[in-house]
Design a protein around this motif. Sequence first.
Motif, short mmCIF file in Angstrom:
data_model
loop_
_atom_site.label_atom_id
_atom_site.label_comp_id
_atom_site.label_asym_id
_atom_site.label_seq_id
_atom_site.Cartn_x
_atom_site.Cartn_y
_atom_site.Cartn_z
N MET A 21 0.83 -1.21 0.00
CA MET A 21 0.00 0.00 0.00
C MET A 21 0.87 1.26 0.00
O MET A 21 0.55 2.25 -0.66
CB MET A 21 -0.93 -0.01 1.22
N PHE A 22 1.95 1.19 0.75
CA PHE A 22 2.87 2.32 0.79
C PHE A 22 3.44 2.60 -0.61
O PHE A 22 3.47 3.74 -1.08
CB PHE A 22 4.00 2.02 1.78
N GLY B 261 0.64 4.00 -2.95
CA GLY B 261 0.28 5.38 -2.64
C GLY B 261 1.42 6.34 -2.91
O GLY B 261 1.22 7.40 -3.52
N MET B 262 2.63 5.97 -2.47
CA MET B 262 3.75 6.89 -2.62
C MET B 262 4.12 7.09 -4.09
O MET B 262 4.43 8.20 -4.51
CB MET B 262 4.95 6.33 -1.82
N SER C 194 2.17 6.89 -6.62
CA SER C 194 1.11 7.70 -7.22
C SER C 194 1.28 9.17 -6.84
O SER C 194 1.18 10.07 -7.68
CB SER C 194 -0.23 7.15 -6.71
N LEU C 195 1.59 9.39 -5.56
CA LEU C 195 1.77 10.76 -5.08
C LEU C 195 2.97 11.42 -5.77
O LEU C 195 2.88 12.55 -6.28
CB LEU C 195 1.98 10.72 -3.56
N LYS D 178 2.37 12.27 -9.37
CA LYS D 178 1.51 13.45 -9.55
C LYS D 178 2.28 14.74 -9.27
O LYS D 178 2.19 15.70 -10.02
CB LYS D 178 0.31 13.34 -8.60
N LEU E 261 9.48 -2.83 -16.10
CA LEU E 261 8.18 -2.39 -16.62
C LEU E 261 8.25 -0.96 -17.13
O LEU E 261 7.79 -0.65 -18.22
CB LEU E 261 7.12 -2.46 -15.51
N LEU F 116 7.13 4.09 -19.76
CA LEU F 116 6.37 5.21 -19.18
C LEU F 116 5.97 4.80 -17.77
O LEU F 116 6.17 3.66 -17.36
CB LEU F 116 5.12 5.52 -20.01
N GLN G 283 2.64 5.12 -14.99
CA GLN G 283 1.26 5.50 -14.76
C GLN G 283 0.86 4.93 -13.41
O GLN G 283 1.44 3.95 -12.96
CB GLN G 283 0.36 4.92 -15.87
N ASP G 284 -0.14 5.54 -12.78
CA ASP G 284 -0.61 5.02 -11.49
C ASP G 284 -0.87 3.52 -11.60
O ASP G 284 -1.47 3.06 -12.57
CB ASP G 284 -1.93 5.71 -11.09
N ASN G 285 -0.44 2.80 -10.59
CA ASN G 285 -0.65 1.35 -10.53
C ASN G 285 -0.20 0.66 -11.82
O ASN G 285 -0.91 -0.17 -12.39
CB ASN G 285 -2.13 1.05 -10.25
N LEU G 286 1.01 1.00 -12.25
CA LEU G 286 1.55 0.46 -13.50
C LEU G 286 1.60 -1.07 -13.49
O LEU G 286 1.44 -1.72 -14.53
CB LEU G 286 2.97 1.02 -13.72
N SER H 21 -0.41 -3.24 -12.09
CA SER H 21 -1.71 -3.93 -12.14
C SER H 21 -1.65 -5.30 -11.45
O SER H 21 -2.15 -6.28 -11.97
CB SER H 21 -2.17 -4.11 -13.58
N GLN I 272 0.97 -7.27 -10.85
CA GLN I 272 1.96 -8.27 -11.30
C GLN I 272 2.82 -8.79 -10.15
O GLN I 272 3.30 -9.92 -10.19
CB GLN I 272 2.86 -7.66 -12.38
#
Lengths: 310, 335
Positions: free
Chosen positions: A103-104, A107-108, A110-111, A114, A213, A220, A222-225, A227, A229
């Motif tokens: 989860m860390f 979230g991290m 993604s943050l 952004k 990846l 590239l 992207q969030d949750n690249l 998925s 795996q």
Amino acid sequence: MMNIFTWDVLSGVLRTMIALSTPFLFAALGETFSQLSGVVNLGVDGIMLLAGFFAFYAVFLTGNVWLGLLLAMLVGLVMGLMMSFVSVTLKAQQGISGIGLQMFGLGMSSLLFKVLVGTVTSVTGFRPVKIPLLGDIPFIGSILFNNNVLVYSAFLLVPLSWWVLEKTTLGLKIKAVGQNPAAADSVGINVNRIRYFSVCLGAVLAGVAGASLSISIANLFQDNLTSGQGFIAVALVYFGGWSPVGVLGGALLFSLANSAQLWLQVLGINVPASLAVMLPYVLTIVVLTVAVNRGKQPAALNKQFFRGEN
Amino acid sequence: MKLNRIVTAIVLLAVISATAFAAGEKEAAASTAAKPLRIAVVMPSATTDMAFSQSMWNALLKVQAAMGGPSALELKYSENMFNVPDAAAALRDYASQGFDIVIGHGSQYGSSIREVAPDFPEVVFAWGTDVNNFGLPNVYAYTAAAEQGGYVNGVLAALLNKTGKIGVTGPIEVGDAKTYIDGFVNGVNSVGKNIAISKTWTGSFSDVALMTAAAKTHIANGAGALTGSSQSVVGSIGACKEAGNVLWFGTQSDQATLAPALTVASQVYDWEGMLNDIIANRKAGKLGGDAFVLTLANGGLKVAYNHGFALPADVKAKADAAIAGIKNGSIKATP
């Protein structure tokens, strides 16, 4: 079945299989070390994400893929130390700490994506390197010997891991700690140190999986690249019976099924798409049910070691 | 042991806060003394996904700018809400916090809107893509006639194609992902060239690696152009770029920046007009009951040509003719 059995299609299926299996190989081989020492790290996916982001970001800023790879390994190491500290030193429940790490990472990454990048953009990742002579062999040359350095490394890691685990003292210690930590401790093996090493090695390889990846396959971030795996990689360790060769078989089988289903769709073979995308997962479950040798599971897997209390 | 538990609790707390900070709600504008209109939106992916979620977020920002900035319109969003129960909780939270308009931007949120909206009769709810407002007086539904831009992209792709093969990389065969592709295929076929169209569905809206592999599979099979929808198509665009000579046709958002030399055109969802209508309706006391459909004719859909791509004038003229035909009803985007 029209043109499915042509050399071109077969070569395409196998090339896609090799590319898709790369992140699974790095992550699952790393997790094999971790689990053989007795620690299940469910945070692999989170490590892949954060390391994948940093690899991408380094290449985005500098264009240097090697710097990206190095940064991914460092992120893996730091997250491996976090996992080890919580699950080995503090003896927290491994499953919970692994999910926390996942989860860390999710979230991290993604943050940071952004805040530091903002929008999806592509980079130039590792380029294929054709191996002289071998790359010219008809059919298999283009499949096996015209890939990028991460792909070669992933496949070379299989015999290397086997050698470390089966032929070196270190490998023996890792397995001893995972089978019977109290016995290992009694003969002078530092259980915590071995577990720290194995978890960190696994995390560094998970970091490379993330980099494969973001700067090798997709080029590239992207969030949750990933998925999920990373979770499939953990499953592949069970699938492979905690052996590098078994993991290789699992990664190839899963990737082959994925590659084949894509080709089935591209060639217009009359298979419903929803059935085709289920193929890799169904196959995995079938093999897991039929073939896994649970006898090989490390006896102390997912168990904390309390010195003098076990 | 006690110390260990305390440290473990602190670590877990840190992890949970980091995740909540990244995926949870973020404030886009502070409220001011004058009471601004308040809109909250819940989205399945990131506001920067170059696709579905970004199209709505960009439209909201445009509406905010037109209304005079954050002092007139306060915006909040929750992104990456793939998990529907989480999204339902977020929708309810926004409604109970007194937001005037709450948007569930994803066809998976329908049941959540249906459940939450009756509890907040004074709040306007909007959701899409769908046309069903469940007969609720405070729910608007919205969708996009994605097949229209798909048709135009199909015409362009067929006219520019040199290999006789075009690939379609889709996520799941539902909603606007499907209608876009139906329109695209129809557009290609309308040109009358002998072009084979291959379709792949990855089974996921977010699996970029698999989408990349799907795109590379099309390219290996000889596709000279690709299209597709969902936020995972950034992987397909990357594959086109890596191949260097495979054209890309976008949808949902303008995707030209991802492959400036290879993107020919993108169908852009512009929700601005619909949002303005909802805001005006609310002001007039109408809190719901309608379904909005973005079309080329009402300006909700736009075909954004990439000016960085040297599109031959005769090809552009034919695409423009297709747009005009769809607008006046002489061309049907799907058979």
